[in-house]
Motif scaffolding. Structure first.
Motif, PDB file in Angstrom:
ATOM      1  N   GLN A 322      -6.001  16.461   1.390  1.00  0.00           N
ATOM      2  CA  GLN A 322      -7.283  16.695   0.959  1.00  0.00           C
ATOM      3  C   GLN A 322      -7.363  15.362  -0.097  1.00  0.00           C
ATOM      4  N   ARG A 323      -6.591  15.230  -0.926  1.00  0.00           N
ATOM      5  CA  ARG A 323      -6.843  14.244  -2.078  1.00  0.00           C
ATOM      6  C   ARG A 323      -7.281  12.988  -1.687  1.00  0.00           C
ATOM      7  N   PHE A 324      -6.690  12.475  -0.489  1.00  0.00           N
ATOM      8  CA  PHE A 324      -7.404  11.050  -0.084  1.00  0.00           C
ATOM      9  C   PHE A 324      -8.657  11.463   0.641  1.00  0.00           C
ATOM     10  N   VAL A 325      -8.772  12.594   1.209  1.00  0.00           N
ATOM     11  CA  VAL A 325     -10.108  12.897   2.182  1.00  0.00           C
ATOM     12  C   VAL A 325     -11.191  13.065   0.969  1.00  0.00           C
ATOM     13  N   ARG A 326     -10.852  13.884   0.085  1.00  0.00           N
ATOM     14  CA  ARG A 326     -12.073  14.243  -1.027  1.00  0.00           C
ATOM     15  C   ARG A 326     -12.593  12.867  -1.681  1.00  0.00           C
ATOM     16  N   THR A 327     -11.439  11.987  -1.685  1.00  0.00           N
ATOM     17  CA  THR A 327     -12.005  10.582  -2.753  1.00  0.00           C
ATOM     18  C   THR A 327     -12.300   9.616  -1.749  1.00  0.00           C
ATOM     19  N   CYS A 328     -12.407   9.876  -0.498  1.00  0.00           N
ATOM     20  CA  CYS A 328     -12.526   8.657   0.466  1.00  0.00           C
ATOM     21  C   CYS A 328     -13.860   7.854   0.029  1.00  0.00           C
ATOM     22  N   LEU A 329     -14.855   8.581  -0.587  1.00  0.00           N
ATOM     23  CA  LEU A 329     -16.198   7.746  -0.631  1.00  0.00           C
ATOM     24  C   LEU A 329     -16.372   7.111  -1.901  1.00  0.00           C
ATOM     25  N   SER A 330     -15.478   7.676  -3.108  1.00  0.00           N
ATOM     26  CA  SER A 330     -15.550   7.215  -4.294  1.00  0.00           C
ATOM     27  C   SER A 330     -14.484   6.212  -4.542  1.00  0.00           C
ATOM     28  N   ASP A 331     -13.399   6.445  -4.020  1.00  0.00           N
ATOM     29  CA  ASP A 331     -11.950   5.691  -4.405  1.00  0.00           C
ATOM     30  C   ASP A 331     -11.842   4.601  -3.162  1.00  0.00           C
ATOM     31  N   PRO A 332     -11.993   3.242  -3.505  1.00  0.00           N
ATOM     32  CA  PRO A 332     -11.968   2.303  -2.617  1.00  0.00           C
ATOM     33  C   PRO A 332     -10.387   2.282  -1.853  1.00  0.00           C
ATOM     34  N   GLU A 333      -9.538   2.788  -2.569  1.00  0.00           N
ATOM     35  CA  GLU A 333      -8.121   2.644  -1.883  1.00  0.00           C
ATOM     36  C   GLU A 333      -8.080   3.631  -0.911  1.00  0.00           C
ATOM     37  N   ALA A 334      -8.529   4.796  -1.034  1.00  0.00           N
ATOM     38  CA  ALA A 334      -8.551   6.042  -0.083  1.00  0.00           C
ATOM     39  C   ALA A 334      -8.846   5.503   1.428  1.00  0.00           C
ATOM     40  N   PRO A 335      -9.886   4.845   1.817  1.00  0.00           N
ATOM     41  CA  PRO A 335     -10.055   4.664   2.843  1.00  0.00           C
ATOM     42  C   PRO A 335      -8.905   3.453   3.650  1.00  0.00           C
ATOM     43  N   LYS A 336      -8.470   2.826   2.601  1.00  0.00           N
ATOM     44  CA  LYS A 336      -7.337   2.093   3.427  1.00  0.00           C
ATOM     45  C   LYS A 336      -6.348   2.624   3.560  1.00  0.00           C
ATOM     46  N   ILE A 337      -5.757   3.713   2.563  1.00  0.00           N
ATOM     47  CA  ILE A 337      -4.653   4.310   2.830  1.00  0.00           C
ATOM     48  C   ILE A 337      -4.871   5.276   4.367  1.00  0.00           C
ATOM     49  N   ILE A 338      -6.050   5.755   4.532  1.00  0.00           N
ATOM     50  CA  ILE A 338      -6.249   6.639   5.585  1.00  0.00           C
ATOM     51  C   ILE A 338      -6.238   5.674   6.826  1.00  0.00           C
ATOM     52  N   ARG A 339      -6.698   4.533   6.663  1.00  0.00           N
ATOM     53  CA  ARG A 339      -6.712   3.431   7.745  1.00  0.00           C
ATOM     54  C   ARG A 339      -5.110   3.218   8.263  1.00  0.00           C
ATOM     55  N   ALA A 340      -4.374   3.277   7.133  1.00  0.00           N
ATOM     56  CA  ALA A 340      -2.937   2.896   7.453  1.00  0.00           C
ATOM     57  C   ALA A 340      -2.217   4.210   8.207  1.00  0.00           C
ATOM     58  N   ILE A 341      -2.600   5.089   7.636  1.00  0.00           N
ATOM     59  CA  ILE A 341      -2.129   6.394   8.267  1.00  0.00           C
ATOM     60  C   ILE A 341      -2.667   6.720   9.950  1.00  0.00           C
ATOM     61  N   VAL A 342      -3.611   6.290   9.964  1.00  0.00           N
ATOM     62  CA  VAL A 342      -4.364   6.404  11.332  1.00  0.00           C
ATOM     63  C   VAL A 342      -3.510   5.435  12.297  1.00  0.00           C
ATOM     64  N   SER A 343      -3.321   4.358  11.816  1.00  0.00           N
ATOM     65  CA  SER A 343      -2.365   3.408  12.622  1.00  0.00           C
ATOM     66  C   SER A 343      -0.928   3.654  13.123  1.00  0.00           C
ATOM     67  N   LEU A 344      -0.522   4.181  11.782  1.00  0.00           N
ATOM     68  CA  LEU A 344       0.926   4.629  11.690  1.00  0.00           C
ATOM     69  C   LEU A 344       0.833   6.025  12.848  1.00  0.00           C
ATOM     70  N   ALA A 345       0.077   6.645  12.795  1.00  0.00           N
ATOM     71  CA  ALA A 345       0.016   7.987  13.674  1.00  0.00           C
ATOM     72  C   ALA A 345      -0.232   7.601  15.180  1.00  0.00           C
ATOM     73  N   ARG A 346      -0.984   6.501  15.535  1.00  0.00           N
ATOM     74  CA  ARG A 346      -1.205   5.960  16.740  1.00  0.00           C
ATOM     75  C   ARG A 346       0.133   5.143  17.244  1.00  0.00           C
ATOM     76  N   GLU A 347       0.767   4.414  16.422  1.00  0.00           N
ATOM     77  CA  GLU A 347       2.034   3.881  16.806  1.00  0.00           C
ATOM     78  C   GLU A 347       3.065   5.006  17.192  1.00  0.00           C
ATOM     79  N   LEU A 348       3.143   5.783  16.657  1.00  0.00           N
ATOM     80  CA  LEU A 348       4.032   6.986  16.638  1.00  0.00           C
ATOM     81  C   LEU A 348       3.678   8.032  17.663  1.00  0.00           C
ATOM     82  N   GLY A 349       2.645   7.911  18.111  1.00  0.00           N
ATOM     83  CA  GLY A 349       1.845   8.993  19.043  1.00  0.00           C
ATOM     84  C   GLY A 349       1.771  10.432  18.527  1.00  0.00           C
ATOM     85  N   LEU A 350       1.419  10.371  17.219  1.00  0.00           N
ATOM     86  CA  LEU A 350       1.037  11.475  16.420  1.00  0.00           C
ATOM     87  C   LEU A 350      -0.333  12.258  16.296  1.00  0.00           C
ATOM     88  N   GLN A 351      -0.617  13.433  16.908  1.00  0.00           N
ATOM     89  CA  GLN A 351      -1.858  14.045  16.171  1.00  0.00           C
ATOM     90  C   GLN A 351      -2.296  13.658  14.741  1.00  0.00           C
TER      91      GLN A 351
END
Ligand code: G
Ligand code: G
Ligand code: MN
Length: 406
Positions: A322-351
């Protein structure tokens, strides 16, 4: 942190005084001892409070505006209050003692009296002595969440589940329900999970609690799943349960007893905890996975070994904290972290699931970042089973796959 013997103090106190300062002083003193305080400034307010909650301690002023405290004593008696009283008064000791005698005559228990202005030290001393006193003088036999209280709560069926939907962010299609434990105790009132879950863990009752909740939730979930075949039940699993080598078998049996396939269940484990006992956890998680039960890393991004646990343990899903999600509009780092998690999940075949979505703007950004599924107050808060059934029913009758929640 209190020891297991002490339990978690959860006594609740009502202070009745028409002056704000003594109410504040009492609340502060009580807070030091971990006692939650409510205040009432009038007889009417006190009556409402007492009707709404079984206070263990009532601190009362004898001079209460146009009413005298004696009316308050009668009100407590009439309400069947079991509280221990502390009488607070600017009157002379002689008057206070008369009030004590009256209270006793009414069948109320009095721990002591205090003069005004209030001496906080004297109050603290009275409050500290309460639990040690004999029954007649105000024992507080059941005001702590200890092992016995939790075990009794489980036996008496005081724990229940709420269910929070997870939906696809684009279509808002329901894909999963997360089971969240609740405790409504006649002694303590509503106890929040961040109090009773750690307590149950400390008293070694978390496995019993989880088993108890699953026994309630699985048949209920089966009913929903019959009408909504792809629905997943997400269950939070304490990391302590991962030390129990019999867990995979128990889970399989519970699912079979409810007539559910292993794929219906997804177990969420908080990521920071996973590696505490790596060998046992890896053993249990792997065998759960082999049996077809899916595993999710909860609160992803808050632990210390996220990548390691992802690579080494057989997870099927990641829940972005939740912490990344709730700050993703105000904290410029949060979307970058989310993007990294998205690509990691894709690479590893995770939901991938984002939790704590509270606004359309956040849902839109997450969709743009490539996160397909979300959970949060925007879609639905944790809901009682009946509310889930009610929301599912009309939609299920028409188009089970497109049940829209929100
Ligand atoms: O609704 P929310 O306040 O329910 O939950 C608070 C915390 O308690 C969350 O971190 C959630 O994962 C945890 N929790 C809720 N229900 C359970 C449960 O049945 N078992 C465990 N281990 N944790 C739970
Ligand atoms: O640790 P876990 O992810 O299991 O905890 C889920 C917790 O998050 C529960 O306490 C639940 O009530 C809470 N929760 C769910 N959706 C939202 C949300 O949109 N906003 C906030 N602040 N909390 C949420
Ligand atoms: Mn969770």
């Amino acid at each position: 942190m209190p020891s297991a013997e002490e339990g978690v103090p959860t006594a609740r106190l009502l202070v009745v005084d028409d002056e704000a300062v003594p109410r504040l002083l009492v609340a502060r003193a009580a807070a030091k001892l971990g006692i939650a305080t409510d205040g009432a400034a009038s007889l009417a307010e006190a009556r409402e409070r007492v009707a709404a909650f079984p206070y263990q301690i009532v601190v009362l002023d004898l001079a209460l505006g146009e009413h005298d405290g004696v009316e308050l004593l009668r009100m407590l008696r009439d309400a069947g209050s079991d509280a221990v009283l502390i009488i607070l008064s600017g009157f002379a000791e002689r008057v206070r003692q008369a009030a004590v005698r009256l209270a006793s005559a009414l069948g109320l228990r009095v721990a002591g009296t205090l003069g005004k202005p209030l001496r906080v030290e004297a109050l603290l001393e009275l409050l500290r002595r309460l639990p040690e006193r004999g029954h007649a003088c105000g024992a507080l036999p059941e005001t702590r969440i200890d092992a016995r209280a939790i075990a009794a709560g489980i036996d008496k069926g005081e724990f229940f589940c709420l269910f929070q939907p997870e939906v696809t962010l684009r279509e808002r299609r329901l894909v999963a329900l997360e089971m969240l434990a609740r405790w409504h105790s006649p002694v303590f009132g509503s106890v929040p999970p961040d109090v009773f879950i750690p307590a149950a863990e400390r008293f070694d009752l978390i496995a019993a609690l989880t088993t108890n909740l699953l026994r309630l939730a699985l048949p209920q979930f089966r009913y929903w799943r019959e009408r909504h075949p792809d629905l997943t039940l997400a269950v939070n699993l304490s990391p302590l349960c991962l030390a129990d080598l019999a867990l995979p078998e128990q889970m399989s049996e519970a699912l079979a007893a409810a007539g559910l396939p292993p794929a219906a269940l997804l177990l969420e484990v908080t990521e920071g905890a996973v590696l505490r006992d790596e060998v046992a956890a890896a053993d249990v998680l792997t065998r759960l996975r082999i049996r077809g039960i899916r595993l999710s890393i909860d609160d992803f991004g808050t632990g210390h070994s996220s990548l390691l646990s992802l690579l080494h343990l057989p997870f099927s899903e990641v829940k972005i904290d939740q912490r990344f999600v709730r700050t993703c509009l105000s904290d410029p780092e949060a979307p970058k972290i989310i993007r990294a998690i998205v690509s990691l999940a894709r690479e590893l075949g995770l939901q991938l699931v984002a939790e704590g979505i509270e606004s359309e703007a956040v849902a839109a950004l997450l969709t743009e970042l490539g996160c397909p599924v979300g959970q949060g107050y925007l879609f639905a808060p944790p809901l009682p089973a009946a509310a889930i059934s009610a929301r599912l029913q009309p939609l299920l009758e028409q188009a089970p796959a497109r049940a829209k929640l929100g």
